[in-house]
Write an enzyme that holds these catalytic residues in place. Structure first.
Site, mmCIF file in Angstrom:
data_model
loop_
_atom_site.group_PDB
_atom_site.id
_atom_site.type_symbol
_atom_site.label_atom_id
_atom_site.label_comp_id
_atom_site.label_asym_id
_atom_site.label_seq_id
_atom_site.Cartn_x
_atom_site.Cartn_y
_atom_site.Cartn_z
ATOM 1 C CG HIS A 1 -2.238 -1.029 0.764
ATOM 2 N ND1 HIS A 1 -2.027 -2.653 1.372
ATOM 3 C CD2 HIS A 1 -3.146 -0.863 -0.136
ATOM 4 C CE1 HIS A 1 -3.041 -2.525 1.102
ATOM 5 N NE2 HIS A 1 -3.870 -1.793 -0.382
ATOM 6 N NE ARG B 1 -6.079 0.450 -3.190
ATOM 7 C CZ ARG B 1 -5.359 -0.065 -4.124
ATOM 8 N NH1 ARG B 1 -5.514 1.487 -4.958
ATOM 9 N NH2 ARG B 1 -5.329 -0.902 -4.845
ATOM 10 C CD GLU C 1 -10.276 -7.468 -2.899
ATOM 11 O OE1 GLU C 1 -9.267 -6.953 -2.957
ATOM 12 O OE2 GLU C 1 -10.855 -7.201 -2.193
ATOM 13 C CG ASN D 1 -3.267 -5.122 -6.572
ATOM 14 O OD1 ASN D 1 -2.451 -5.089 -7.626
ATOM 15 N ND2 ASN D 1 -3.506 -4.035 -6.066
ATOM 16 C CG ASP D 2 -6.043 -8.524 -1.740
ATOM 17 O OD1 ASP D 2 -4.218 -8.472 -1.151
ATOM 18 O OD2 ASP D 2 -6.234 -7.046 -1.494
ATOM 19 C CB CYS E 1 -10.225 -1.546 -9.683
ATOM 20 S SG CYS E 1 -10.090 -2.936 -8.211
#
Ligand code: PEP
Ligand code: MG
Length: 581
Positions: A191, A298, A433, A456-457, A504
């Site tokens: 992050h 976010r 995700e 990402n996840d 995203c």
């Protein structure tokens, strides 16, 4: 000159003096003092305490001015610790009786205080242990002659070099004082890296030895496009990078002219390029780069960049400013996604052995319904001012989605009862995700209004590779056949059930993957606004049929290396000016 290679985390080049963030306690002298040195050492200790008190007071004043008295108050605790007569007397006595240095004695005494506090049942006292440790770090640093410098205290624009930085620190850092950012730890999608990209700060992460190689105040350069960091560069290297820096800025300026052009392929397929937003401060950058809305807001950064729980009104004002300034373009507000690498001690997020598999995302919100309801009230109120969609993070399947949906309906009913104006229907979506949400996508797609693939996840959980672990960054492979199949399955389920499917994660902003993702059927991207012009240029120059055949070829390949070779060969041939210049 020292050259280090790491992970290119945020494009651009920064050149300037190094600001090394000290993460360790300063060393203390643990030798025995001569009897005649005792009085001087006691005096040195009193002076250190007075100086630290003064610097905390100054910090408190600055924060009071910048973010209000409410935030400044947390420093009162540190001032109280610095003034604590017991710790003071015990340290002075220990210097005299044990004939040890002030740092040695104060460290032992405050470590004992912090340990006692950590064992308390009451959360409040446990939290105070952090303050005690922070005070200890300050005083020890002062005694050793090293000045601890938080990013907020920066006075000259600098390159930040740190072992790692919490995302909240990154959120608070003054943008105009940060030229670039280099860390030992972290991956491209940590992050902190995401924050750097969102704020347009050149960054290289996963350098392993940046803090060891860097010297406070020496000249350094961060090339966030290529993943290179150089300390004490020679004149030639410096000049070369100054040239690259100028070129980067020129290219960026011409691309900004694209901002009012739509992203349409040669054969007329419209692709929506939304922006990922972490803090409302990024709005001007988002508008300058021509985003078609916000595809991922976010919201956790709003919680992380403060020390106390934001009120409903504070949240409402923040969301409303984003929604209003983007209207009529859509804004997808993601509910709080704390946990994983995003902590806020005041939220009571627990310490966990496997935080990425722990209480994060929608799980946290369903456990802390009070916070969830407050956030939903703020979002729904803000929804009256534009085009809002609500998205839940870390959804596993229908059960958690349904539970969240019921709570939204209750909050909506309560607001209507109170006479608060809210839209008739606010679309509700889920992040895809987790592998579970991919396997169950046919079930989920029947009930959600939309989904967005959080690569990402999704990559982290599909491949079982920690997204922030630089030691295994090489096998964190977005082009793994399993990941491509997962994306493809979600897109197909979306088509079948007539719901929007977006993407995203950071993959959406990687120029090398743009055509492949389009070919897999994605037409709704959300990415760092700074990457929109490049992705737009590429997609506008391509044709959906060639994208589809690239995707088809890639889906037939057996290994990540084969896919990477295929995609690289295609992109180099088709877009040499982007990849070979
Ligand atoms: C993702 O996981 O891809 C995502 C967009 O969410 P975050 O990076 O905030 O976890
Ligand atoms: Mg995620």
């Amino acid at each position: 000159m020292t050259t280090l290679t790491g992970i290119a985390a945020s494009p651009g080049i920064g050149i300037g003096p190094v600001h090394l963030v000290e993460s360790h306690e300063a060393d203390v002298n643990d030798g025995v003092l001569q009897p005649e040195a005792v009085a001087g050492e006691q005096e040195r200790f009193r002076a250190a305490i007075a100086a630290c008190r003064e610097s905390v007071r100054k910090l408190r004043d600055t924060i009071a001015l910048e973010t209000g008295e409410e935030h400044a108050r947390i420093f009162d605790t540190q001032i109280a610790i610095l003034q604590d007569p017991e710790a003071m007397e015990q340290t002075l006595a220990a210097i005299a009786t044990e004939r040890r240095s002030a740092g040695y004695c104060y460290r032992r005494i405050l470590t004992a205080v912090a340990s006692r506090l950590e064992e308390a049942d009451d959360e409040y006292y446990r939290e105070r242990a952090l303050d005690v440790r922070d005070v200890k770090r300050r005083v020890l640093a002062h005694l050793s002659g090293v000045t601890p410098r938080g990013l907020r205290d920066l006075t000259v624009p600098s390159l930040i070099v740190a072992a790692d930085l919490p995302p909240s620190e990154m959120a608070l850092a003054p943008r105009d004082k940060i030229l670039g950012f280099a860390t030992d730890l972290g991956g491209r999608t940590s992050h902190t890296a995401i924050m750097a990209r969102a704020r347009g700060i050149p960054a290289v992460v996963g350098l392993k030895e940046a803090t060891e190689a860097a010297r406070q105040g020496a000249v350094g350069l961060v090339d966030g496009t290529r993943g290179v960091v150089v300390f004490d560069p020679d004149e030639e290297v410096l000049e070369d990078h100054r040239r690259k820096q100028r070129r980067f800025e020129e290219v960026d300026a011409t691309r900004a002219a694209l901002k009012d052009q739509r992203c349409v392929t040669h054969d007329g397929v419209v692709v929506r390029l939304g922006a990922n937003l972490e803090i409302p401060e990024e709005l001007p950058g988002i508008q300058d780069h021509g985003a078609d809305g916000i595809g991922l807001y976010r919201t956790e950064f709003f919680y992380l960049s403060r020390q106390t729980l934001p009120t409903e009104d504070a949240q409402y004002n923040a969301y409303r400013s984003v929604v209003e300034s983007m209207a009529p373009k859509p804004v997808v507000i993601r509910t709080l996604d704390v946990g994983g690498d995003k902590f806020a001690s005041y939220l009571g997020t627990p310490e966990e052995r496997n935080p990425f598999l722990g209480l994060r995302g929608i799980r946290f919100s369903l456990q802390r319904e009070d916070l969830f309801r407050t956030q939903l009230r703020a979002i729904l109120r803000a929804a009256a001012f534009g085009n809002v969609n609500i998205m839940f993070p870390m959804v596993l399947g229908l059960e958690d989605f349904r539970r969240a949906k019921v709570i939204v309906a209750e909050v909506e009913a309560a607001l209507r009862n109170e006479g608060v104006a809210i839209p008739d229907h606010v679309p509700l979506g889920a992040m895809v995700e987790t592998p579970s949400s991919v396997f169950a996508i046919d079930l989920l797609a029947r009930e959600v209004d939309f989904v967005s693939i959080g690569t990402n996840d999704l990559i982290q959980y599909t491949l079982a590779v920690d997204r922030g672990n630089e030691a295994i960054a090489e096998i964190y492979e977005p082009l793994h056949p399993a990941v491509l199949r997962a994306i493809h399955a979600v897109v197909n389920a979306g088509k079948q059930h007539g719901i929007r499917v977006g993407i995203c994660g950071e993959m959406a902003g990687e120029p090398l993957y743009a055509v492949l993702l389009l070919g897999l059927g994605l037409k709704d991207f959300s990415l760092s606004p700074y990457l929109i012009p490049e992705i737009k240029t590429i997609l506008r120059a391509c044709d959906s049929a060639e994208a589809a055949s690239l995707a088809e070829e890639c889906l037939a390949l057996g290994t990540p290396a084969d896919v990477r070779e295929q995609v690289t060969e295609f992109m180099h041939r088709r877009f040499p000016e982007h990849f070979l210049a």
